[in-house]
Design an enzyme around this catalytic site. Structure first.
Site, PDB file in Angstrom:
ATOM      1  N   ASP A 414      62.501  80.632   7.161  1.00 17.20           N
ATOM      2  CA  ASP A 414      63.411  81.671   7.568  1.00 17.20           C
ATOM      3  C   ASP A 414      64.809  81.175   7.228  1.00 17.20           C
ATOM      4  O   ASP A 414      65.028  79.964   7.184  1.00 17.20           O
ATOM      5  CB  ASP A 414      63.218  81.843   9.082  1.00 17.20           C
ATOM      6  CG  ASP A 414      64.177  82.836   9.649  1.00 17.20           C
ATOM      7  OD1 ASP A 414      64.327  83.898   9.043  1.00 17.20           O
ATOM      8  OD2 ASP A 414      64.765  82.536  10.695  1.00 17.20           O
ATOM      9  N   LYS A 804      58.061  97.953   5.569  1.00 18.19           N
ATOM     10  CA  LYS A 804      57.064  97.003   6.013  1.00 18.19           C
ATOM     11  C   LYS A 804      55.822  97.719   6.488  1.00 18.19           C
ATOM     12  O   LYS A 804      54.705  97.336   6.192  1.00 18.19           O
ATOM     13  CB  LYS A 804      57.625  96.173   7.161  1.00 18.19           C
ATOM     14  CG  LYS A 804      58.225  94.898   6.732  1.00 18.19           C
ATOM     15  CD  LYS A 804      58.769  94.212   7.931  1.00 18.19           C
ATOM     16  CE  LYS A 804      60.267  94.287   7.911  1.00 18.19           C
ATOM     17  NZ  LYS A 804      60.864  94.015   9.182  1.00 18.19           N
ATOM     18  N   ASN A 842      60.908  86.813  15.484  1.00 23.51           N
ATOM     19  CA  ASN A 842      60.420  87.538  14.321  1.00 23.51           C
ATOM     20  C   ASN A 842      59.638  86.643  13.365  1.00 23.51           C
ATOM     21  O   ASN A 842      58.980  87.116  12.468  1.00 23.51           O
ATOM     22  CB  ASN A 842      61.584  88.203  13.594  1.00 23.51           C
ATOM     23  CG  ASN A 842      62.683  87.222  13.273  1.00 23.51           C
ATOM     24  OD1 ASN A 842      62.628  86.077  13.722  1.00 23.51           O
ATOM     25  ND2 ASN A 842      63.651  87.633  12.508  1.00 23.51           N
TER      26      ASN A 842
END
Lengths: 1199, 332
Positions: A414, A804, A842
């Site tokens: 990330d 998504k 997330n």
């Protein structure tokens, strides 16, 4: 859970009858609806008990035993034990029963304790008291007694006990604030709305008078989706029907904030709450080593069975002659003679199985478990992985994957919070094309006056100054920050000047950074009170703005707006958002200058936002208000209508300026990424940022280097050409070089030949992954994977949530994209080992999906760290964790596994051979004590210690030379070749022990006094040679001799001798036989026995040593070269500076080992008898048989 | 748990060498010199020991006289179980070409007799042999009790199948004068076996100690009458019995029968060979410090030494070659 099962069944069988099972009707307060409405159907719902425990008191023993014996190894040992109990076998059942019992008991105790803790937690949760309304009065009750339909009162800072429909709150407007930090990790406050028709019920009596039913869907795990309907029955009127959405639903696990109290009605309870439905037990991850171990086990099981079969068949062939079946000196008993032939053969087969069962030892499992458990402490203990600033150290959540850290091929990271610090700092702003840089803040000292601004260019005029102030006000007002006056905030997100005692809280760190930055420029946001925002301006005067509307942020629009009314009655709309979403809406302002500045900032890796405004006159505002009201009240497509309304309102803006916020890279992030890439690991960065920003960050952290050729697979490009063309063009580019190359086992290297970096954005990715009508998607996917395999670095700019959803099945609590990418790579045909690292909620899905999940203990809560396998304080610690710890763990455990199989081949193969000399009668070669203790004590500790402390290469060398990591990837030490080598070594050694001793014993006397030795002496001789050989073999493999190694290794040999002396030295009264009495001592009194022991040990070790020496001289691997490199020289080697690595162009990049090789060759020159440098070249060509230099390859000497 | 002065720092891991994996250690390095010299030394050692062993084994004199065929008639007689206690004698003249110096040991050697069968080895009673309980025959199947239920002493298959040939060595001065060579029965068992592991049941009279038991079915005489000459050598502590009870590791085995000091021989005895279809022989052998006449150990040492040397020299050659080439490259 049971209820849900029943319901599923009911649903299945009553599906035709009615549709009632798809929704549930809840009678608020259990009051029956007035006649005429639907009939009152009492439905059964589970109570509000949460059960996370696995066992109850009663079912613990059977269920736990069942679960344990589901493990194939345990089951195997159980079978062996039972066979030993039932039939007459040469070995005692104790030899296999005791270890098994020990293992099972320890595991059961551990699991029982864990479950007891869960029970305790469940009880605490279920028994905490809840306020609810009964007959107009407030009653306290245990949480578990809560039922669907109860009206519940929740006070501030309490957690909701179940899923509630929000009826009313103490706040006048019928709203409440909620944080869902423990659900999805978002610590921001979210606003929920009470049902319109009930928000007036403020007291217990009022709420008790409510007469309503709720119809809603059956529970489902999606946290953000809820559909329902409430019927409110007023006196004799038709019921009022209102739709319910997720904004009316308060979820269990969320906490009430900033609201005194609320009332709600329970709709989902207990295990049906959305939280419980989302609770998924982490699926067990298995490491590659464990998988290979299981395969080897199956091989050994086959060997075992075939050995037993061979012996059984041979036994009956041999016994076909009656004088052999029953010689006169060894007659059978009557019952033996009468036994059925097949039964006898089967019993013999089982007896042989038992005789050879030690080839798969229980102790291996115990040792592996112990190694993993204790080994994981080295990560926790590592001082270098401890972060002084946060006081956090690394956490190991599972020790099963230690060795997997040494096998990683792909790292998915990330960006925000992982690579960067997630500590936003306001860098500069550009107002009307003038650039302002706030004075650097030193140690939190802020200069609140205007002199804190450095103007880059000429000072603006008077109108400019007006604009400037407007800009600052815009930033001060256009946000959703909440101010906390006290310090009780969950999370360290404090304003730098804690002296002012106000803390800004927001879900977006950018907003905080902006407001704090503007504070430095003279405008301070004070608070939001009664819909008035107060700001302190440069003249220390308080300005009050009435907050009229908030047009909240969403990731499709990528902007947000506020509408405020100033004290003078002027109405402004301030809008803030990404440049791409602001510029199209702008009609006025210095767009070009600001755009240039924004682009400049983005290239520097800053996060940019544009600010625009528009002035509204009262009539316009009225129009806007109506528009918004209409959209908000819409029953259907509310989201869509709101978006349309926002679109209409946010147009014709006047551009004010842009801001740039820096998210600094974590320290040594670049160094870490560089090291990972050198180690042959491919790094993928997944981010939600703008492509330019992300790319700049990637350059800064050396993911992309100057010589990296960037390939773009972005929406923009796909719009120009078709996806098909773009993909194939890219793959052609990538494969042009490596086309002639077989990409077999070293894809990492071919990527280095020419460094490619890929940038892909979410939309493009979704196009690739979207299943096509003609089914060609897999084709695209293959091409895409092909490209990815050849890129050393990939940057994924994240896709929007809507996209998504199109791509993947919805996955609770997840950003499906990360999860999808990880899964895509994980399931690609080479099955590479993936590691995902992230810090936020997330990232959880990605962390759970990857082979190894690493959580960074970050600012966005501990969600990621909790769900990860390993948690580290900073990204930089990944380097040591993979390159040092992972590498060492892998080397240790692979040696452990191989050695265990080896030593048991040595142990059992002589036993097998002996059957040929004892008429296949299952006579054991060794005494029972030796059989039992061989794996438990004589040879167990040295290998355990080895697998804990061995360092085949020093830690410093490993850290300094990341390319050594390549030597162990792809499970290199547990390949078939290595396994077969070890097995053959074991067989060879066993042959040497057995036949060496055999020829010694046959036909001669081995004592000088003429006395003879029997079969037990023979077994003891073989056993002694074996114990010494396998221990010394380990000693030869040990590179790192600490005092502990000496102690344990020589200690266990000494123990063997001492034990044998004692075991044979005493007539043990508890033994029915005295077969070992003085056997060992008599053996040692014979000179030839000593000579034989020395010879046999030498002969068994010789080939392995020879092989090792030859391989090291002729084809040394990088690791072996590093082992031989003189430490002196390495100490003087400077750490690689970033500059140097930037300059390292093709030739060195093309030759990964070149750096270390250079070191080694220098070292060889200084040392006379070292292996020559030519070996380096040999090794390279061995690893890449068809390696052809593309360009800038290594100097072609003799190739 | 140690607490550090600063409370907030308490989670900092201890800086001990063990926890930081920084224990002082010796790093094993296989350098070319070390390896080569190690190999060379091993080779020297092995060759040396091997040659010494071969030489000492050569000095041993050993004679084996296989009497299976010559005494076949006795074996035939014995095949009928009725005749098991009938005497049968056969004699084998032989010539010793060289003088056997030093102590000479006489062994009997059986071929194809499986003393290592699983059931056979188990079929003995240690508490009986220790003299603690003469009637404990629990583990002796199938030779536990006689047909009338009397426990057998010594029970079990091993004891039952004892080697009961009598071998007498005579020196033939000429065709008429035979001088019986004196043989020593002592010292043929392990001391611990004779004095610890095998004990007669405590009683004044040996025969009364074994009262209530019966002899093994294949034995001509009960256990307390094994040695008529030496009453102290009877019962479970009889040397021949103890030697037999130490089960051999392989089907072909030698067991020490007698020790003697001078040469020449005459044989008398009646073994029941054909029943187990093996062969029997008598071995006369001298011994040295390294045991009997077997070249195996010496040869193995020599071969190992030679192989090690070969490896050493080839490694050295490869090493020098590679070094030369490396020099060549570095000059370029």
């Amino acid at each position: 859970m049971d209820c849900s099962l029943v319901r599923t069944l009911v649903r299945r069988y009553c599906a035709g009858e009615e549709n009632w099972v798809d929704s549930r009707t809840i009678y608020v307060g259990h009051r029956e609806p007035p006649p005429g409405a639907d009939a009152y159907i009492p439905q059964r719902y589970p109570d509000n008990r949460i059960v996370s425990s696995k066992y109850t008191f009663w079912n613990f023993i059977p269920k736990n035993l069942f679960e344990q014996f589901r493990r194939i190894a345990n089951f195997y040992f159980l079978i062996i034990f039972l066979v030993q109990l039932i039939i007459d076998t040469p070995t005692s059942p104790v030899t296999s029963g005791l270890p098994l019992f020990f293992v099972i008991t320890v595991t059961a105790i551990k699991q029982g304790y864990e479950d007891w803790l869960r029970h305790k937690a469940d009880n605490a949760m279920n028994q905490c008291s809840v306020h609810f309304i009964q007959h107009g009065k407030l009653v306290r009750k245990q949480s578990r007694k809560l039922r669907v339909g109860d009206i519940v009162m929740v006070k501030e800072d309490e957690t909701f006990p179940c899923d509630l429909v929000f009826l009313s709150s103490s706040r006048g407007d019928g709203t409440c604030h909620v944080t869902t930090a423990s659900l999805d990790g978002e610590s921001s406050h979210k606003t929920h709305y009470a049902v319109q028709d009930t928000k007036g019920f403020h007291t217990e009596e009022d709420i008790d008078g409510l007469h309503a039913t709720i119809e809603c869907e059956q529970p489902q795990p999606d946290l953000y989706k809820f559909v329902g309907r409430i019927n409110v029955y007023n006196d004799l009127n038709d019921p009022v029907v209102r739709p319910l959405g997720s904004e009316n639903l308060l979820l269990r696990g969320a906490t009430l904030k900033n609201t005194e109290k609320i009332f709600g009605v329970a709709i989902y309870t207990g295990m049906e709450t959305k939280m419980a439905l989302n609770y998924q037990s982490k699926s067990q991850k298995r490491s590659a080593v464990e998988k290979s171990m299981n395969v080897f086990l199956i091989v050994y099981l086959c060997i075992l069975i075939s050995k037993a079969l061979i012996n059984t068949v041979l036994k009956y062939v041999w016994q076909s002659e009656p004088f052999r079946d029953e010689p006169w000196y060894n007659q059978k008993t009557e019952s033996e003679r009468q036994r059925n032939l097949f039964l006898r053969a089967f019993t013999d087969f089982l007896a042989f199985m038992v005789l050879f069962n030690y080839i798969i030892p229980v102790s291996m499992y115990v040792t592996v478990e112990m190694q993993k458990f204790f080994g994981s402490y080295f990560i926790t203990w590592d001082e270098e992985m401890f972060d002084e600033d946060t006081g956090e150290g690394p956490v190991v959540n599972t020790s099963d994957l230690n060795e997997e850290l040494g096998q990683v091929e792909y790292v998915f990271t990330d960006k925000t919070g992982t690579l960067t610090e997630n500590n936003m700092e306001f860098k500069e702003c550009c107002i009307e094309g003038h650039v302002y840089v706030p004075h650097a803040v030193c140690n939190g000292q802020v200069l609140p006056d205007a002199s804190g601004i450095d103007m880059i260019d000429s000072s603006p005029g008077v109108s400019g100054r007006e604009r400037e102030e407007l800009f600052f006000r815009a930033i001060c007002l256009c946000h959703t920050i909440q101010v906390k006056d006290d310090d009780e905030v969950d999370g360290p997100r404090k304003s730098p000047d804690s002296g002012k005692s106000c803390v800004y809280i927001s879900s977006s760190p950018d907003e905080v950074a902006l407001v704090e930055g503007v504070q430095r420029l003279g405008f301070t946001f004070l608070r939001l009170k009664n819909n008035y925002m107060e700001i302190l301006n440069r003249d220390n005067a308080i300005e009050r703005f009435e907050l009229l509307e908030i047009l909240s942020f969403d990731s499709v629009r990528r902007r947000m707006s506020v509408i405020v009314k100033s004290a003078t009655g002027e109405i402004y709309l301030f809008c803030k958002g990404a440049d791409s979403s602001i510029f199209p809406q702008v009609i006025e302002g210095r767009v070009d200058q600001i755009r240039a500045r924004v682009e400049h900032s983005a290239v520097e890796g800053l996060r940019t936002l544009c600010v625009a405004y528009k002035r509204l006159i009262q009539e316009e505002y009225e129009g806007v208000r109506k528009l918004l009201q209409a959209a908000k009240m819409a029953l259907q497509d509310r989201e869509k209508k709101l978006a349309e309304a926002y679109e209409q309102i946010e147009k014709d803006l006047i551009l004010l300026g842009a801001t740039a916020v820096e998210d600094r890279l974590q320290e040594k992030a670049a160094d870490t990424i560089e090291a990972l890439q050198k180690a042959g690991i491919k790094v993928w960065v997944l981010t939600g940022d703008k492509m330019e920003t992300a790319a700049a960050t990637c350059y800064a952290c050396k993911l992309f280097r100057r010589n990296t050729q960037l390939l773009e697979l972005t929406t923009k490009k796909i719009e120009e050409q078709s996806l098909h063309d773009v993909l194939f063009e890219l793959s052609k580019t990538v494969l042009r070089c490596s086309g002639g190359l077989t990409r077999d086992n070293f894809s990492g290297l071919s990527a280095d030949v020419h460094d490619y970096g890929l940038i892909i954005d979410g939309a493009a990715l979704s196009l690739i992954m979207k299943p096509q009508e003609d089914g060609s998607s897999s084709n695209y996917r293959e091409v895409f994977l092909e490209i990815c395999r050849n890129c050393s670095a990939v940057l994924c700019c994240r896709m929007a949530p809507l996209q998504k959803a199109q791509v993947h099945a919805p996955c609770p609590l997840s950003l499906a994209s990360d999860w999808g990418i990880v899964k895509l790579i994980k399931l690609s045909k080479e099955h590479p080992i993936t590691l995902a690292i992230g810090d936020g909620a997330n990232d959880v899905s990605m962390i759970l999906e990857a082979h190894v999940g690493v959580g960074v203990v970050g600012k966005e809560g501990r969600q990621a760290a909790r769900n990860s396998d390993y948690a580290i304080p900073k990204f930089k610690h990944l380097k040591k964790m993979l390159l040092v710890h992972g590498h060492l763990y892998y080397v240790r455990i692979s040696e452990l596994v191989q050695y265990f199989f080896y030593k048991n081949v040595c142990f059992i193969f002589p036993q097998f051979l002996y059957q040929f000399f004892c008429g296949f009668s299952q006579q054991t070669l060794y005494d029972t004590a030796y059989l039992t203790l061989y794996n438990i004590s004589f040879t167990s500790l040295p290998i355990l210690l080895y697998s804990l402390v061995e360092q085949h290469v020093g830690i410093d060398t490993l850290r300094r030379d990341p390319s050594l990591y390549r030597d162990v990837t792809k499970n290199a030490l547990l390949r078939w070749r290595v396994f077969i080598y070890w097995t053959f070594l074991g067989v060879f050694d066993a042959l040497v022990f057995f036949f060496g001793a055999y020829f010694m014993f046959e036909n001669t006397t081995v004592t000088s006094n003429g006395q003879i030795f029997g079969n037990w002496t023979f077994g003891t001789l073989v056993f002694t040679v074996m114990v010494f050989t396998v221990t010394l073999k380990l000693a030869l493999d040990t590179h790192y001799w600490t005092w502990m190694n000496h102690f344990v290794l020589w200690g266990s040999l000494l123990f063997y001798v001492a034990f044998s002396l004692l075991w044979g030295g005493v007539v043990w009264p508890f033994l029915s036989y005295q077969r070992m009495y003085y056997v060992f001592i008599q053996m040692l009194s014979s000179g030839p026995a000593w000579l034989a022991i020395v010879l046999l040990i030498t002969v068994s070790l010789l080939p392995d040593v020879l092989k090792k020496v030859l391989c090291q001289q002729l084809w040394p691997s990088a690791t072996e070269r590093a082992q031989n490199t003189c430490v002196r020289w390495q100490d003087h080697l400077p750490e690689l500076t970033p500059l140097a690595s930037l300059q390292s162009l093709h030739p060195s990049a093309a030759w990964p080992g070149s750096h270390s090789e250079q070191v080694t060759s220098l070292c060889w020159e200084s040392k006379e008898h070292e292996a020559p440098a030519h070996g380096a070249r040999l090794s390279l060509s061995r690893r890449h048989p068809s390696w052809k230099p593309c360009f800038g390859g290594p100097p072609s000497g003799d190739g | 748990m140690k607490t550090t002065p600063q409370g907030c720092q308490s989670r900092l891991p201890d800086n001990t060498a063990l926890k930081q994996q920084q224990l002082p250690a010796y790093r094993l390095q296989l350098s070319a010199t070390g390896v080569l010299s190690g190999f060379f030394a091993t080779g020297v050692f092995c060759l040396g020991v091997g040659i010494i062993l071969i030489l000492s084994a050569k000095s041993i004199k050993e004679i084996e006289i296989n009497y299976t065929k010559i005494c076949a008639n006795c074996a035939k007689l014995r095949e009928n179980a009725v005749n098991f206690d009938k005497e049968c004698t056969c004699s084998i003249p032989f010539h010793i070409p060289e003088t056997m110096q030093g102590n000479v040991y006489m062994y009997y050697k059986l071929y194809g007799f499986y003393q290592n069968l699983y059931g056979y080895i188990l079929s003995r009673s240690n508490s009986q042999l220790l003299g603690t309980d003469v009637k404990d025959v629990g583990s002796c199947a199938p030779f536990r009790e006689s047909h009338n239920g009397t426990p057998i002493a010594p029970c079990g298959a091993i004891a039952n199948s004892i080697f009961n040939d009598t071998i007498i060595l005579s020196y033939n001065l000429n065709s008429s004068i035979h001088i019986k060579v004196p043989m020593l029965r002592s010292g043929i068992t392990w001391w611990t076996d004779k004095y610890v592991k095998f004990r007669n049941p405590s009683s004044n009279n040996l025969s009364s100690a074994f009262a209530g038991t019966t002899k093994p079915p294949y034995w001509p005489k009960p256990v307390y009458e094994l040695d008529e000459e030496d009453p102290g050598n009877n019962g479970f502590i009889n040397d021949d019995f103890i030697v037999w009870m130490r089960t051999a590791a392989f089907p072909t085995f030698k067991k020490l029968y007698r020790r003697l000091s001078r040469t020449q021989c005459f044989i008398e005895g009646l073994p029941a060979v054909t029943r187990f279809r093996g062969e029997k022989s008598v071995v006369l052998s001298t011994l040295t410090w390294s045991g009997g006449r077997s070249l195996f150990l010496g040869l193995a040492y020599t071969v190992t030494g030679a192989v090690t040397w070969l490896a050493t020299f080839s490694m050295m050659a490869a090493h020098l070659m590679l070094k030369e080439r490396k020099m060549f490259f570095s000059q370029q």
